[in-house]
Design a protein around this motif. Structure first.
Motif, mmCIF file in Angstrom:
data_model
loop_
_atom_site.group_PDB
_atom_site.id
_atom_site.type_symbol
_atom_site.label_atom_id
_atom_site.label_comp_id
_atom_site.label_asym_id
_atom_site.label_seq_id
_atom_site.Cartn_x
_atom_site.Cartn_y
_atom_site.Cartn_z
ATOM 1 N N LEU A 105 38.521 48.538 38.613
ATOM 2 C CA LEU A 105 38.491 48.437 37.152
ATOM 3 C C LEU A 105 38.527 46.981 36.681
ATOM 4 O O LEU A 105 37.872 46.619 35.705
ATOM 5 N N ILE A 106 39.260 46.144 37.387
ATOM 6 C CA ILE A 106 39.307 44.717 37.063
ATOM 7 C C ILE A 106 37.947 44.083 37.323
ATOM 8 O O ILE A 106 37.426 43.324 36.494
ATOM 9 N N ILE A 107 37.353 44.407 38.444
ATOM 10 C CA ILE A 107 36.011 43.898 38.762
ATOM 11 C C ILE A 107 35.021 44.325 37.683
ATOM 12 O O ILE A 107 34.210 43.522 37.211
ATOM 13 N N GLU A 108 35.101 45.574 37.258
ATOM 14 C CA GLU A 108 34.189 46.060 36.214
ATOM 15 C C GLU A 108 34.376 45.304 34.899
ATOM 16 O O GLU A 108 33.395 44.959 34.231
ATOM 17 N N LYS A 125 27.941 35.227 40.370
ATOM 18 C CA LYS A 125 28.934 36.049 39.677
ATOM 19 C C LYS A 125 29.955 36.521 40.714
ATOM 20 O O LYS A 125 30.120 37.696 40.962
ATOM 21 N N MET A 126 30.622 35.520 41.273
ATOM 22 C CA MET A 126 31.593 35.784 42.328
ATOM 23 C C MET A 126 32.981 35.987 41.723
ATOM 24 O O MET A 126 33.446 35.155 40.930
ATOM 25 N N ILE A 127 33.622 37.077 42.099
ATOM 26 C CA ILE A 127 34.937 37.437 41.559
ATOM 27 C C ILE A 127 35.974 37.384 42.670
ATOM 28 O O ILE A 127 35.778 37.967 43.738
ATOM 29 N N ALA A 153 45.600 38.515 37.707
ATOM 30 C CA ALA A 153 45.038 37.169 37.625
ATOM 31 C C ALA A 153 43.825 37.108 38.541
ATOM 32 O O ALA A 153 43.857 37.615 39.668
ATOM 33 N N ALA A 154 42.740 36.485 38.032
ATOM 34 C CA ALA A 154 41.495 36.466 38.794
ATOM 35 C C ALA A 154 40.676 35.231 38.446
ATOM 36 O O ALA A 154 40.979 34.507 37.496
ATOM 37 N N LYS A 155 39.609 35.031 39.223
ATOM 38 C CA LYS A 155 38.708 33.899 39.029
ATOM 39 C C LYS A 155 37.268 34.400 39.089
ATOM 40 O O LYS A 155 36.924 35.225 39.930
ATOM 41 N N LEU A 156 36.451 33.879 38.200
ATOM 42 C CA LEU A 156 35.020 34.163 38.180
ATOM 43 C C LEU A 156 34.272 32.853 38.361
ATOM 44 O O LEU A 156 34.549 31.880 37.657
ATOM 45 N N THR A 157 33.351 32.823 39.317
ATOM 46 C CA THR A 157 32.441 31.695 39.454
ATOM 47 C C THR A 157 31.100 32.154 38.910
ATOM 48 O O THR A 157 30.540 33.152 39.375
ATOM 49 N N ALA A 158 30.612 31.443 37.894
ATOM 50 C CA ALA A 158 29.391 31.849 37.190
ATOM 51 C C ALA A 158 28.468 30.638 37.034
ATOM 52 O O ALA A 158 28.779 29.532 37.485
ATOM 53 N N TRP A 177 27.864 28.792 34.538
ATOM 54 C CA TRP A 177 28.423 27.700 33.729
ATOM 55 C C TRP A 177 29.618 27.025 34.371
ATOM 56 O O TRP A 177 30.092 26.019 33.869
ATOM 57 N N GLY A 178 30.142 27.586 35.455
ATOM 58 C CA GLY A 178 31.298 26.989 36.110
ATOM 59 C C GLY A 178 32.290 28.041 36.566
ATOM 60 O O GLY A 178 31.905 29.096 37.058
ATOM 61 N N ILE A 179 33.564 27.749 36.357
ATOM 62 C CA ILE A 179 34.647 28.606 36.851
ATOM 63 C C ILE A 179 35.516 29.058 35.685
ATOM 64 O O ILE A 179 35.917 28.254 34.854
ATOM 65 N N ASP A 180 35.805 30.359 35.652
ATOM 66 C CA ASP A 180 36.717 30.939 34.662
ATOM 67 C C ASP A 180 37.932 31.508 35.392
ATOM 68 O O ASP A 180 37.769 32.355 36.272
ATOM 69 N N PHE A 181 39.107 31.034 35.036
ATOM 70 C CA PHE A 181 40.347 31.649 35.507
ATOM 71 C C PHE A 181 40.787 32.607 34.415
ATOM 72 O O PHE A 181 40.841 32.224 33.238
ATOM 73 N N MET A 182 41.095 33.836 34.784
ATOM 74 C CA MET A 182 41.376 34.872 33.789
ATOM 75 C C MET A 182 42.714 35.545 34.012
ATOM 76 O O MET A 182 43.147 35.735 35.144
ATOM 77 N N HIS A 183 43.334 35.915 32.898
ATOM 78 C CA HIS A 183 44.481 36.825 32.896
ATOM 79 C C HIS A 183 43.993 38.119 32.261
ATOM 80 O O HIS A 183 43.331 38.090 31.221
#
Length: 157
Positions: free
Chosen positions: A40-43, A111-113, A124-129, A131-137
């Motif tokens: 669900l987090i990946i989605e 779109k690496m998660i 807590a997760a990280k997305l590489t896209a 435009w760069g890197i997004d750290f997410m809560h």
């Protein structure tokens, strides 16, 4: 061994087996819940990135909390931007135009998660896209995972 001793031994064996099965079933159920949460987090994170890549703002509405706090750090055209804040509405609007021409992202865009931690209510997760890197809560509400905070930066040097 008399009949009473054999009966006691059999009862203890059955009791031990029942306890083992019960603990194992509980462990399997907990593992399945973690796997479900992970998926669900990946989605939710895929909704976010694909909203921008595929010009689908409805994915932002589905995966991002309207009280989003997003802040970015990047260099663009020889200027540096620090603490660049973006609201939910700005993100939603951006997703409707960012890749409209198809030049900002394509099927080969990253779109690496990476999921760092999952708890019952938070993750807590990280997305590489592109435009760069997004750290997410993220947080879980009513069985759904929503993105609450994003701290991002342009591609690392």
């Amino acid at each position: 061994m008399n009949l009473s001793a054999r009966t006691s031994s059999t009862v203890l064996s059955i009791l031990f087996l029942c306890l083992f099965i019960g603990f194992h079933a509980t462990s399997v159920a907990q593992d399945m819940e973690v796997k479900d949460d992970r998926q669900l987090i990946i989605e939710a994170m895929e909704d976010y990135v694909l909203a921008l890549y595929n010009v689908e703002p409805e994915r932002i509405a589905r995966s991002v909390d309207t009280t989003l706090h997003k802040v970015g750090y990047y260099d663009y055209k020889e200027k540096s931007y620090y603490n660049k804040v973006m609201t939910y509405q700005q993100l939603y609007d951006l997703s409707a135009r960012w890749n409209k021409t198809g030049e900002s992202a394509n099927e080969n865009s990253p779109k690496m998660i990476d999921i760092y931690e999952i708890h019952d209510k938070t993750a807590a997760a990280k997305l590489t896209a592109e435009w760069g890197i997004d750290f997410m809560h993220l947080y879980k509400i009513n069985g759904r995972w929503m993105i609450k905070n994003i701290m991002w930066q342009g591609p690392p040097k």
